[in-house]
Design a protein around this motif. Sequence first.
Motif, PDB file in Angstrom:
ATOM      1  N   ILE A  26      17.774 -11.777  -6.377  1.00 55.42           N
ATOM      2  CA  ILE A  26      16.912 -11.503  -7.893  1.00 55.42           C
ATOM      3  C   ILE A  26      16.357  -9.684  -7.513  1.00 55.42           C
ATOM      4  CG2 ILE A  26      14.875 -11.682  -9.020  1.00 55.42           C
ATOM      5  CD1 ILE A  26      15.385 -14.662  -8.396  1.00 55.42           C
ATOM      6  N   GLY A  27      15.716  -9.752  -6.434  1.00 56.52           N
ATOM      7  CA  GLY A  27      15.404  -8.453  -6.001  1.00 56.52           C
ATOM      8  C   GLY A  27      16.256  -7.230  -6.495  1.00 56.52           C
ATOM      9  N   GLU A  28      17.384  -7.372  -5.745  1.00 56.71           N
ATOM     10  CA  GLU A  28      18.593  -6.593  -5.757  1.00 56.71           C
ATOM     11  C   GLU A  28      19.129  -6.466  -7.585  1.00 56.71           C
ATOM     12  OE1 GLU A  28      20.046  -5.145  -3.236  1.00 56.71           O
ATOM     13  OE2 GLU A  28      21.540  -4.248  -4.123  1.00 56.71           O
ATOM     14  N   ALA A  29      19.169  -7.556  -7.970  1.00 60.55           N
ATOM     15  CA  ALA A  29      19.636  -7.311  -9.431  1.00 60.55           C
ATOM     16  C   ALA A  29      18.414  -6.738 -10.254  1.00 60.55           C
ATOM     17  CB  ALA A  29      19.781  -8.845 -10.231  1.00 60.55           C
ATOM     18  N   LEU A  30      17.183  -7.025  -9.870  1.00 63.20           N
ATOM     19  CA  LEU A  30      16.067  -6.300 -10.631  1.00 63.20           C
ATOM     20  C   LEU A  30      16.122  -4.997 -10.296  1.00 63.20           C
ATOM     21  CD1 LEU A  30      12.952  -8.503 -10.247  1.00 63.20           C
ATOM     22  CD2 LEU A  30      14.132  -8.053 -12.277  1.00 63.20           C
ATOM     23  N   ASN A  31      16.210  -4.735  -9.057  1.00 69.00           N
ATOM     24  CA  ASN A  31      16.372  -3.075  -8.579  1.00 69.00           C
ATOM     25  C   ASN A  31      17.367  -2.161  -9.484  1.00 69.00           C
ATOM     26  OD1 ASN A  31      15.892  -0.998  -7.282  1.00 69.00           O
ATOM     27  ND2 ASN A  31      17.274  -1.285  -5.449  1.00 69.00           N
ATOM     28  N   GLU A  32      18.575  -3.072  -9.888  1.00 68.79           N
ATOM     29  CA  GLU A  32      19.620  -2.237 -10.614  1.00 68.79           C
ATOM     30  C   GLU A  32      19.101  -2.044 -12.102  1.00 68.79           C
ATOM     31  OE1 GLU A  32      23.534  -4.003 -10.484  1.00 68.79           O
ATOM     32  OE2 GLU A  32      23.503  -3.288  -8.493  1.00 68.79           O
ATOM     33  N   PHE A  46       0.722  -1.273  -0.056  1.00 68.61           N
ATOM     34  CA  PHE A  46       0.077   0.061  -0.035  1.00 68.61           C
ATOM     35  C   PHE A  46       0.681   1.361  -0.128  1.00 68.61           C
ATOM     36  CE2 PHE A  46      -1.746   3.417   2.381  1.00 68.61           C
ATOM     37  CZ  PHE A  46      -2.948   3.526   1.748  1.00 68.61           C
ATOM     38  N   ARG A  47       1.778   1.212   0.807  1.00 70.48           N
ATOM     39  CA  ARG A  47       2.517   2.694   1.185  1.00 70.48           C
ATOM     40  C   ARG A  47       3.480   2.728  -0.214  1.00 70.48           C
ATOM     41  NH1 ARG A  47       4.648   4.421   6.147  1.00 70.48           N
ATOM     42  NH2 ARG A  47       6.625   4.287   4.908  1.00 70.48           N
ATOM     43  N   MET A  48       4.108   1.622  -0.728  1.00 68.01           N
ATOM     44  CA  MET A  48       4.893   1.617  -1.962  1.00 68.01           C
ATOM     45  C   MET A  48       4.013   2.226  -3.097  1.00 68.01           C
ATOM     46  SD  MET A  48       5.672   0.080  -4.921  1.00 68.01           S
ATOM     47  CE  MET A  48       5.152  -1.500  -4.436  1.00 68.01           C
ATOM     48  N   VAL A  49       2.884   1.672  -3.260  1.00 68.28           N
ATOM     49  CA  VAL A  49       2.273   2.088  -4.348  1.00 68.28           C
ATOM     50  C   VAL A  49       1.550   3.536  -4.055  1.00 68.28           C
ATOM     51  CG1 VAL A  49      -0.099   1.575  -5.675  1.00 68.28           C
ATOM     52  CG2 VAL A  49       1.599  -0.344  -4.949  1.00 68.28           C
ATOM     53  N   ARG A  50       1.159   3.568  -3.042  1.00 67.68           N
ATOM     54  CA  ARG A  50       0.669   5.113  -2.803  1.00 67.68           C
ATOM     55  C   ARG A  50       1.644   6.078  -2.957  1.00 67.68           C
ATOM     56  NH1 ARG A  50       0.531   8.474   1.285  1.00 67.68           N
ATOM     57  NH2 ARG A  50      -1.216  10.098   1.452  1.00 67.68           N
ATOM     58  N   TYR A  71      -1.214   4.655 -17.673  1.00 69.72           N
ATOM     59  CA  TYR A  71      -0.165   5.619 -17.199  1.00 69.72           C
ATOM     60  C   TYR A  71       0.568   5.371 -15.889  1.00 69.72           C
ATOM     61  CZ  TYR A  71      -1.454   8.197 -21.143  1.00 69.72           C
ATOM     62  OH  TYR A  71      -1.855   8.535 -22.816  1.00 69.72           O
ATOM     63  N   ILE A  72      -0.088   5.042 -14.958  1.00 71.86           N
ATOM     64  CA  ILE A  72       0.449   5.001 -13.708  1.00 71.86           C
ATOM     65  C   ILE A  72       0.849   3.620 -13.302  1.00 71.86           C
ATOM     66  CG2 ILE A  72       0.242   5.317 -11.292  1.00 71.86           C
ATOM     67  CD1 ILE A  72      -1.134   7.759 -11.659  1.00 71.86           C
ATOM     68  N   LEU A  73      -0.098   2.827 -13.393  1.00 75.15           N
ATOM     69  CA  LEU A  73       0.075   1.187 -13.122  1.00 75.15           C
ATOM     70  C   LEU A  73       1.374   0.814 -13.842  1.00 75.15           C
ATOM     71  CD1 LEU A  73      -0.703  -0.705 -11.068  1.00 75.15           C
ATOM     72  CD2 LEU A  73      -2.293  -1.703 -12.725  1.00 75.15           C
ATOM     73  N   PRO A  74       1.594   1.115 -15.252  1.00 76.83           N
ATOM     74  CA  PRO A  74       2.786   0.400 -15.844  1.00 76.83           C
ATOM     75  C   PRO A  74       3.992   0.707 -15.256  1.00 76.83           C
ATOM     76  CG  PRO A  74       0.920   1.039 -17.321  1.00 76.83           C
ATOM     77  CD  PRO A  74       0.580   1.381 -16.007  1.00 76.83           C
ATOM     78  N   ASN A  75       4.160   2.126 -14.794  1.00 74.65           N
ATOM     79  CA  ASN A  75       5.306   2.654 -14.383  1.00 74.65           C
ATOM     80  C   ASN A  75       5.605   2.296 -12.987  1.00 74.65           C
ATOM     81  OD1 ASN A  75       6.347   4.530 -15.965  1.00 74.65           O
ATOM     82  ND2 ASN A  75       4.199   5.274 -16.331  1.00 74.65           N
ATOM     83  N   LEU A  76       4.542   1.638 -12.222  1.00 74.43           N
ATOM     84  CA  LEU A  76       4.918   0.923 -10.866  1.00 74.43           C
ATOM     85  C   LEU A  76       5.218  -0.400 -10.981  1.00 74.43           C
ATOM     86  CD1 LEU A  76       1.548   1.793  -9.138  1.00 74.43           C
ATOM     87  CD2 LEU A  76       3.703   2.641  -8.615  1.00 74.43           C
ATOM     88  N   ALA A  77       4.895  -1.143 -12.077  1.00 75.25           N
ATOM     89  CA  ALA A  77       5.208  -2.372 -12.303  1.00 75.25           C
ATOM     90  C   ALA A  77       6.651  -2.706 -11.866  1.00 75.25           C
ATOM     91  CB  ALA A  77       4.935  -2.797 -13.734  1.00 75.25           C
ATOM     92  N   PRO A  78       7.805  -2.147 -12.529  1.00 75.67           N
ATOM     93  CA  PRO A  78       9.025  -2.351 -11.833  1.00 75.67           C
ATOM     94  C   PRO A  78       9.190  -2.368 -10.461  1.00 75.67           C
ATOM     95  CG  PRO A  78       9.135  -0.865 -13.660  1.00 75.67           C
ATOM     96  CD  PRO A  78       7.889  -0.725 -13.296  1.00 75.67           C
ATOM     97  N   THR A  79       8.838  -1.411  -9.915  1.00 68.50           N
ATOM     98  CA  THR A  79       8.958  -1.214  -8.382  1.00 68.50           C
ATOM     99  C   THR A  79       8.261  -2.484  -7.697  1.00 68.50           C
ATOM    100  OG1 THR A  79       8.822   1.057  -8.843  1.00 68.50           O
ATOM    101  CG2 THR A  79       9.233   0.504  -6.786  1.00 68.50           C
TER     102      THR A  79
END
Lengths: 329, 282, 318, 339, 528
Positions: free
Chosen positions: B269-275, B159-163, B192-200
């Motif tokens: 995986i998360g770390e690598a994805l983050n990069e 919730f917090r992250m998405v918000r 517009y917003i959701l696709p940009n949230l996807a990576p995070t």
Amino acid sequence: MSEPLLKVENLKKYFPVRRSILETLRKEPPRYVKAVDGVSFEIARGEVLALIGESGCGKTTAGRTILRLIEPTEGKIIFDGTEITKLSHEALRPFRRRMQIIFQDPYASLSPRMKIGDAIAHPLLVHSLAEKEEAREMALKMLKRVGLTPEDEFYDRYPHHLSGGQRQRVVIARAMILKPEFVVADEAVSMIDVSMRASILELLESFRKEYNLSQLFITHDIAVGKLIADRIAVMYLGKIVEIGPTEEVLKHPAHPYTAALIEAVPSIARRKKEKKIRITGEVPNAANVPPGCRFHPRCPFADEKCRSEEPKLIEVSHNHFVACHHPLI
Amino acid sequence: MEIAGKIAEFLFGKKPGRGMMLFGLTIVLIVLIMAIFAPWIAPYDPTQSSDDVFAPPSGEHLMGTNRLGQDMFSRIVWGSRIVLYVVFIATLISMAIGIPLGLVSGYYGGKTDRALSVVMDSIYAFPALILAIVIAVVLGPSPLNTAIAISFVYVPTYFRMVRGQTLSLKGQLFVEAAHAIGAKNREIMFKYILPNLAPTILVVFTLSVADAILTEAGLSFLGLSVTPPTPDWGYDLRVGQPFLLDGYWWLVFFPGVMIMLLAMAFALIGEALNERVSLGTR
Amino acid sequence: MLLEVKNLSIYYYTLTGVVKGAEGVSFSIDRGEWVTFVGESGSGKSTVAHAIMNIVPSPGRIVSGEVVFQDRDLLKLSKEELREIRGKEISMIFQDPMTSLDPLRKVGDQVIEVMTVHGIPEEEARERAKELLEKVNLPPDRLDYYPHQLSGGQRQRISIAMAMAFNPKLLIADEPTTALDVIVQDSIMDLIEALKAEGTSIYFVTHDISLAAERSDKIAVMYAGKLVEFGTVEQILENPLHPYTKALIEAVPDLWKEGKVRAIPGYPPDLRNPPSGCRFHPRCPLAKAGLCDAEEPEFEEVEKGHYVACHFPGGWRG
Amino acid sequence: MARGLGQYILIRALMIIPTILILYTLVFFFLRILPGNPVMAVVGTKNIPPEQLEHLMEMAGLNKPLYVQYFDYLKGILHGDFGVTLAFPMGKPVWDYISQRFPATLELAIWAFTVSVLLGLITGVLGATKKGTKVDTSMRLYSIIAYTLFIPWFGMMLQYVFGIHLHWLPTSGRLDPGVDLHTITGLYVLDSILTGNWEALVSSIRHLILPALTLGIVLSGAYTRLVRNNMVDVLSQDFIRSYQARGVPDRKVLWYALKNAFIPVVTLMGLQFAILLGGAVLTETTFSWPGMGTFLVDRIDYRDYNAIQGAVIFFAFFVGVISLIVDIVYAILDPRVKY
Amino acid sequence: MHGLKYASVNPMKRRYLPALLIFLMVFSVVASGCIGGGGGEEKTSTIVIGVTDKVTDLDPANAYDFYTWEVLNNVMEGLVKYKPGTLEIEPGLAEKWEVNEDSTVWTFYLRKDLKFADGTPLKAQDVVRSIERVMKIQGDPAWLVTDFVDRVEAKDDYTVVFYLKQPTSYFLSLLTTPPYFPVHPNYAPDQIDSDQTAGGAGPYMITKWVRDEELVLEANPNYYGEKPKTEKIIIKFYRDASTMRLALQNGEIDIAWRTLRPSDINSLKEEGKLKVIEVPGGFIRYVCLNTKTEPTSNVKVRQALAAAIDRKEIAEKVFMGTVEPLYSLIPNGMWSHKDVFKDKYGDGNLELAKKLLQEAGYSESNPLEIQLWYTPTHYGDTEADLAQMLKEQWEKTGMIKVTIKSAEWGTYVDYARKGQMQVYLLGWYPDYLDPDDYTTPFLKSTANSWAGTGYANPTVDELLTKAQTLTSQDERAKLYEQVQEILAEEVPYIPLIQGKLFVVTQENVKGVIIGPDMIFHYAHLYKE
């Protein structure tokens, strides 16, 4: 002169200053940043008006408020005879098609996760002007039109594959695909490399011719204004201080501020120039607008009257208005 | 085909963190295979006791046997099912609640948003494990209940992250541009917003899975996750603990290592994805 | 000769490849001379500026060249020797006044520190800090402000005040006015000019050639990591020899010039993989296949003090 | 300014109230979802006549309607009354437990916190200053491994090595048996120093080492990562180059960079403290540490409503206070913060 | 050369090295300190006992758990007590006593030299006050008084008279329980006083009490009897057996008492470095069967379940030989005990179980499905293993499918009382040592509601009531044997095992005496 396409009357936009919890509790009166403080002008069909001013003068807010991307505090916006100031969002949608905006930052104005082709096609879908396939075709054509070729290759690219200049072309394509009648170009070239600026301006100019497009061209760069505008309006601290035909204003600036601005612009053609007007200091905070003429603290000619009485726009020559107690002409 | 290639490129392409990504994915894949093919991989019935108790690791029992003579290797293999089940159910539930709520709350703002934020922040700031313990105890031990208890503490994370992201994206020019072309709120949120949230979301997903694995293990370590004889790593670690003193290290070593390897795999995986994500835009 | 840069090359070793930020750059600056470097973003003009100070940010590395400042190669100095020169003999101001001051410390402390690290006692430094602020037209009480309490222009003045602390021999100004409005820009330029009047040489970086026109003595034009033309203001503006220089002059909107501006076709190249031969050839109207795309032009002196790297200098005149 | 800060603190402190309310409500209703209650847990298999059972329920206040119980307890909390235990034993003020158990947790938390921040700073700065080298890679690996260490497992390994195998350190409890310590604050190390009790000081520090290391190392991973990334970020900023260009010595520049990089770390601390308290439950369980975590787990076994509610509220309060302190520290450290 | 790099600066080393060094120094000092002093100098006057149990409540009016009773037994004393290590009653605070014919009026004569630990004299009025206090407070164990005692009077300073509600043959064993112990006047008169350390008139007094951490007992200087052999007893409370075992092996404690895990006891025994002392115990474990709900309402089903259980395997595998199989509710070694279940079903009698199941209508294709409940913490870690083992044994018949379920103690007990579980595991610690305490609470329909089996049989009720009032042990034994026969036939409970007690001590600890009452009297302990 025929009925203007856009008419703005006494437009105001005040932003409340965010008060801390303490201030709210102490019941301190809310303070406002008077970003736009009573602006009026008209734009005819096919006309380009350059709105010029330093950062923080309210020119960007004015542009957005006119499109109702920001709700105005006061005033009227009349588009093609209809007052759109109070229209509901639903009722406004048809007008959205006819009025568009191009932003300063081409990096931020495209969704990073949307193919640029889809970004261009989307407005058509939003306004149900075309089916998916058709929209794609039209978007491809538009890509070609703005010089992003091969267009089918560009269609599937994402913004981060593009340079700033290319992105700005995408942004223009997206705005132009709806064949708007009016566009607000908000510093459309100031983040583009010098070598590329001219071509973007040319592109806009070509659309102006094709669509008989009216433009409100917002810029801090008078030289750019000179290049494209029919008329120039100079804004200072939320107000238009001078407005008139481009040539007239540049050759015979009536407001000391305009004059100072013109003189500060560097030039190759006139390298060693004499400075007639020197102004000091910086633009004050729009939350504390000086009384009287808002330019008086920086003005070399300011007198008692300037400190107490706010000047009105007066016509100094044909169609050339200035708000100053001591106009230079 | 093309998409598969792109995904492969995204995951394995010569980008920073390739090693981390490969290592992480390999482990996750191994555990997944263990879980799916458990009946064929495990040599013994993981719940069947035998007289061969406390057998050290050998050819016959790869990871030895426990106090009841159950084959530890078989228990580890079957245990992967529980961990994956609990963790994925938990993450799915929390995503299913947290993401839409955060999106709508952040996009529209207002009083509901503020109230929701206070609630979510309160839960978020509270020690997650403690809350999960309370809930898990109350619901009783079962994998589904554990998943619910865990999902409860991760809802605020999403919730917090998405918000927060929605709030910042909302102020971005491209959203304003979408307004300018006349797009409706729903379109703006989802196109517009959701696709940009996807990576995070993807990054938070992998990291919260890593975290949830440890939380699940923590709950089963406290005996709150499954009922015996269900094989479960955290539980096996707990019941193996007393025997560490007798030198039966394999009872503790293998479950513990599996928990951490799996958690680490997701974290990597998360770390690598983050990069990759921070590299991908701009 | 105050500063002589010889054959300087700087590469950035990024994760996605080696970016040749600047290659084989040579030029010199005399005492009291103002040299302006112009070019598009990424042309290497700032990179060279950083290299002179030996503060190229990671992952950049100076791979070859010499920076001879007052007969000493700065790149061969020890840390301590270099530190003595930085801020005292050579000062630098940066592009973004928002980020070039430490946000956590009062500007006064930062101004004073420039002096104390170079051996001036604290008390004396404090007094001089006040004088410096006056010099840049700021009230001395600004010393107690944090950077975020100042406007962009004020912050840039603080930077200049710091640069002025020791009457440096050389001031490197890396696009110091890009983020500022024209009127403020003008006043900042005045300050730099005042510094020059006291004998400081100026290495000025800008992407705006018209800004270069007004106050410099010499102009250096950079393109894609290469220095393509170098000469006096008159030489460059009135008799540009490189087609890029000419195109650049024509592309800038000018308030006092009638007629159209002309865009330069194409886009700047990717420096991970720069074009062969003359780097400008894909955008150049004069490019001749087999020559320009194959052979790199030498950087040669064509007339006194006017250098250019082109196979057809001034070739458009026929 | 000072007055402003004072009021800010006050208002910020008031914001802890909704947090407490929300968590109390959650826990209150969660606890009552399933049948069973603390009186049952006390009575167990004992052959107690129904009248006496009824009497016990009444004593525990469990035969009142739910909403009455809800508000009664809430009313008590407002007066700082955390209620009385409902099982083993019945009727002892929950506060007595909290005031006895909390210092143990606090002491563990402080040490673990110190260990984690120190380790995080050292490894993070090391990684950032040697960005892209093997040192950096190993620090990043350290961060991930530390983060994914399973506390009970790691604790057991330390117990095994330093306790059972090497006999260097005790594996459980807070003090050696027979060591007399006059407690003032309940923080044994501090108390030992205050009372000049050398024997207790050595004993309490030795008992602290393993649990604090376990928890501290596990939590340091997050700091390593954040410090490294911030530091890399800060080091790439103009003001760092601008310091260098002014001839400021590298050591000073590094110090200024660290200060800047530290600010986001401060915000993490509040959250980390909450995670730390969660981890403390597992650590306390592994090391038989008589703190709030083990208290809570024990009380959950008995379904001691008041004790669980009290503990949760206290945790919520404590976490709130920590985040308040973090905010204040943040406001002091960063001049850009307005309040 | 290549720009400024922090790599070569290395301020880290300079800045943090001192801190690191200091840390390492402290660490090594601390570590070496423990090598030097780890064994500790011999303090013969002190013995440290580790327990994993808790002292819940120092107030005998409310304490009702085993370990607390043990502590109360060491700091207080009743009018009578068991002779150490036996079931023989001997005088305590009372030097002699009389009972009327139908054993309803009991008169006790106190010793004249009684004092509480702080020197306050103990008189008959204190006894009366204490008993009345228990009756007033109505705490957990109050029924041990209120069910039997009508009123109590002090005839003079040294004479106490109990008037009972009904004839009670075993009243003296009741008197050995803490609710009957006289307490110091400091105890709050009409409310529970959980942390009161004033105690009574026992061999020890409490000098330090940190809940769940440490309890320190020191010899009571005013005790009338023999001085304890060890001046100071420290009780350390551990959260689990592993840490306690570690502490024992690390030499931190002298005695590990209740309760090490079976596996720990086994391996400590094998290791042979420490003394493992085994004591029989009266603790029993059994399966409860709900006689009211399907399918366990069918007596054949219950019998089949009883038949399929192999107690020896359970004792060996789950408890590693630290318990003994139990074939009746009355524990082995207590008078009247009979191995009724062994006689009727044997151990792991799969054939009989299958036969009974078939008779009840089940087959391999139509298996009996049951839910077996256990509670994960209350009976320790072995409980889950026990449930698993039962499941395996029952499923060996091929006709039973078992699902294991669990609930935390508070919920579990509630489920039991409400009869919501089918097959579930419970255990029993005796309140007093008499067959009555192992039968009436289970089988008498007016007394067994707590167990939730719903068992009621008028014949059994009658037999039990009669047995309570008789005074002859022989006659009573006959009745209890009869009851056990019926128990085996109707199977509302299946007895499983009987616990043993284990004390593990360092080599030099002597004088461990634990009687059938399972109470450890520390006064006999000493170190050599």
